[in-house]
Each structure stands twice: as C-alpha cells, then as structure tokens.
Design a protein around this motif. Structure first.
Motif, short mmCIF file in Angstrom:
data_model
loop_
_atom_site.label_atom_id
_atom_site.label_comp_id
_atom_site.label_asym_id
_atom_site.label_seq_id
_atom_site.Cartn_x
_atom_site.Cartn_y
_atom_site.Cartn_z
N LYS A 1 0.79 -1.03 -0.15
CA LYS A 1 -0.15 0.09 0.04
C LYS A 1 0.94 1.22 -0.07
O LYS A 1 1.51 1.54 0.88
N PRO A 2 0.67 2.19 -0.98
CA PRO A 2 1.75 3.31 -0.82
C PRO A 2 1.74 4.03 0.34
O PRO A 2 2.71 4.75 0.55
N GLU A 3 0.35 4.47 1.06
CA GLU A 3 0.53 4.95 2.33
C GLU A 3 1.26 4.33 3.34
O GLU A 3 1.73 4.88 4.19
N LEU A 4 1.62 3.17 3.28
CA LEU A 4 2.65 2.34 4.26
C LEU A 4 4.01 2.16 3.83
O LEU A 4 4.76 1.81 4.60
N LEU A 5 4.66 2.89 2.92
CA LEU A 5 5.91 2.84 2.39
C LEU A 5 6.89 3.72 3.51
O LEU A 5 7.81 3.11 3.47
N VAL A 6 6.26 4.42 3.89
CA VAL A 6 6.96 5.12 5.00
C VAL A 6 7.40 4.22 6.05
O VAL A 6 8.28 4.39 6.55
N VAL A 7 6.72 3.12 6.49
CA VAL A 7 6.85 2.28 7.31
C VAL A 7 8.54 1.61 6.85
O VAL A 7 9.18 1.31 7.88
N ALA A 8 8.54 1.29 5.71
CA ALA A 8 9.81 0.69 5.45
C ALA A 8 11.19 1.68 5.65
O ALA A 8 11.97 1.19 6.14
N LEU B 1 16.44 -8.73 12.69
CA LEU B 1 15.23 -8.89 11.72
C LEU B 1 13.89 -9.30 12.36
O LEU B 1 13.14 -8.69 11.60
N PHE B 2 13.65 -10.29 13.27
CA PHE B 2 12.42 -10.60 13.76
C PHE B 2 11.96 -9.24 14.25
O PHE B 2 10.66 -9.23 14.29
N LEU B 3 12.72 -8.64 15.07
CA LEU B 3 12.19 -7.51 16.00
C LEU B 3 11.55 -6.62 14.81
O LEU B 3 10.44 -5.88 14.88
N THR B 4 12.50 -6.08 13.85
CA THR B 4 11.89 -5.12 12.98
C THR B 4 10.63 -5.86 12.22
O THR B 4 9.63 -4.91 11.85
N GLY B 5 10.49 -7.02 11.85
CA GLY B 5 9.51 -7.63 11.18
C GLY B 5 8.26 -7.49 12.06
O GLY B 5 7.26 -7.10 11.55
N GLY B 6 8.47 -7.77 13.22
CA GLY B 6 7.28 -7.80 14.16
C GLY B 6 6.65 -6.40 14.50
O GLY B 6 5.70 -6.01 14.37
N ILE B 7 7.88 -5.37 14.57
CA ILE B 7 7.23 -4.08 14.50
C ILE B 7 6.59 -3.48 13.29
O ILE B 7 5.51 -2.72 13.43
N GLY B 8 7.24 -3.99 12.28
CA GLY B 8 6.40 -3.59 10.90
C GLY B 8 4.99 -4.21 10.92
O GLY B 8 4.03 -3.41 10.54
N ILE B 9 4.70 -5.33 11.41
CA ILE B 9 3.38 -5.95 11.58
C ILE B 9 2.52 -5.08 12.44
O ILE B 9 1.28 -4.57 11.97
N VAL B 10 3.04 -4.72 13.59
CA VAL B 10 2.29 -4.14 14.35
C VAL B 10 1.96 -2.61 13.79
O VAL B 10 0.83 -2.08 13.97
N ILE B 11 3.06 -2.01 13.19
CA ILE B 11 2.48 -0.63 12.84
C ILE B 11 1.54 -0.81 11.72
O ILE B 11 0.51 0.05 11.41
N CYS B 12 1.70 -1.78 10.62
CA CYS B 12 0.67 -1.89 9.71
C CYS B 12 -0.74 -2.17 10.20
O CYS B 12 -1.76 -1.70 9.93
N SER C 1 -2.26 -6.66 7.45
CA SER C 1 -1.60 -6.17 8.24
C SER C 1 -0.26 -7.37 8.30
O SER C 1 0.77 -6.65 8.20
N ILE C 2 -0.23 -8.32 8.73
CA ILE C 2 0.54 -9.12 8.78
C ILE C 2 1.36 -9.45 7.17
O ILE C 2 2.54 -9.24 7.04
N THR C 3 0.88 -9.37 5.96
CA THR C 3 1.11 -9.51 5.09
C THR C 3 2.06 -8.09 4.47
O THR C 3 3.16 -8.07 4.07
N GLN C 4 1.52 -6.87 4.84
CA GLN C 4 2.01 -5.70 4.50
C GLN C 4 3.38 -5.68 5.45
O GLN C 4 4.26 -5.02 4.96
N GLY C 5 3.03 -6.01 6.90
CA GLY C 5 4.44 -5.98 7.44
C GLY C 5 5.46 -6.67 7.13
O GLY C 5 6.75 -6.10 7.22
N ILE C 6 5.34 -7.73 6.74
CA ILE C 6 6.29 -8.62 6.15
C ILE C 6 7.12 -8.00 4.90
O ILE C 6 8.15 -8.11 4.75
N LEU C 7 6.28 -7.68 4.15
CA LEU C 7 6.57 -7.15 2.73
C LEU C 7 7.36 -5.66 3.08
O LEU C 7 8.58 -5.67 2.34
#
Length: 95
Positions: free
Chosen positions: A8-15, A37-48, A71-77
C-alpha cells in the motif's frame, strides 16, 4: 512491476522507519544482531496493523480476518523491502 503493486503506497514510509530502526538496533548493544530482523518484522506488522485497523471497517469476523491478513502481509513485505534497501546500500558502499 512496481513496489506499489504489492505494498500500500501510504505504508511505504514504514519501510523507511524500519530501515532506520534496523540501523540503530544493530549499532546498539541492547539486542543481539541475529534478533534484529525478527524485531523489525514484528514492529512492521504492528505498525501496519495499527493503520489497517484504524482505516478499515471491521463489522464482521470476515473483515477482521482480512484486516489481520493485510496487516501481517504488509508488515512482512515492508520489513523485506527495508532489508533489501539496506543490503543494496551496503553493496553500493562496498564498491
């Protein structure tokens, strides 16, 4: 194929947030590098999840399941995109 076909373009800032978080965590001695890596992945999922649940109507279990999946898919991506960007920058700096 563009990144926005999957993310989602609005979530690119999460990267970008995850990139700097990864960099900061690796420089600190608080967390072992193998867990970053696991921590940043988990935080990405939470933010998404925060974004998706705040912007999606969840009136039935199907909507909740779809929001959770998104949420999970976008966080992992986004965590993968962040890691990919970090690796590219590292390769460029090596040359």
């Amino acid at each position: 194929m563009q990144v926005t076909d999957y993310v989602k373009p609005e979530l690119l800032v999460v990267a970008l947030v995850l990139y700097f978080l990864d960099t900061g965590l690796k420089k600190s001695a608080l967390i072992k590098e193998k867990y970053v890596l696991f921590l940043t992945g988990g935080i990405g999922i939470v933010i998404c999840a925060l974004y998706v649940f705040a912007t999606s109507p969840c009136s039935c279990p199907k909507d909740v399941a779809m929001a959770l999946f998104t949420s999970i898919t976008q966080g992992i991506l986004l965590a993968g995109l962040s890691t990919y960007a970090k690796q590219m920058i590292g390769q460029i700096k090596q040359k």
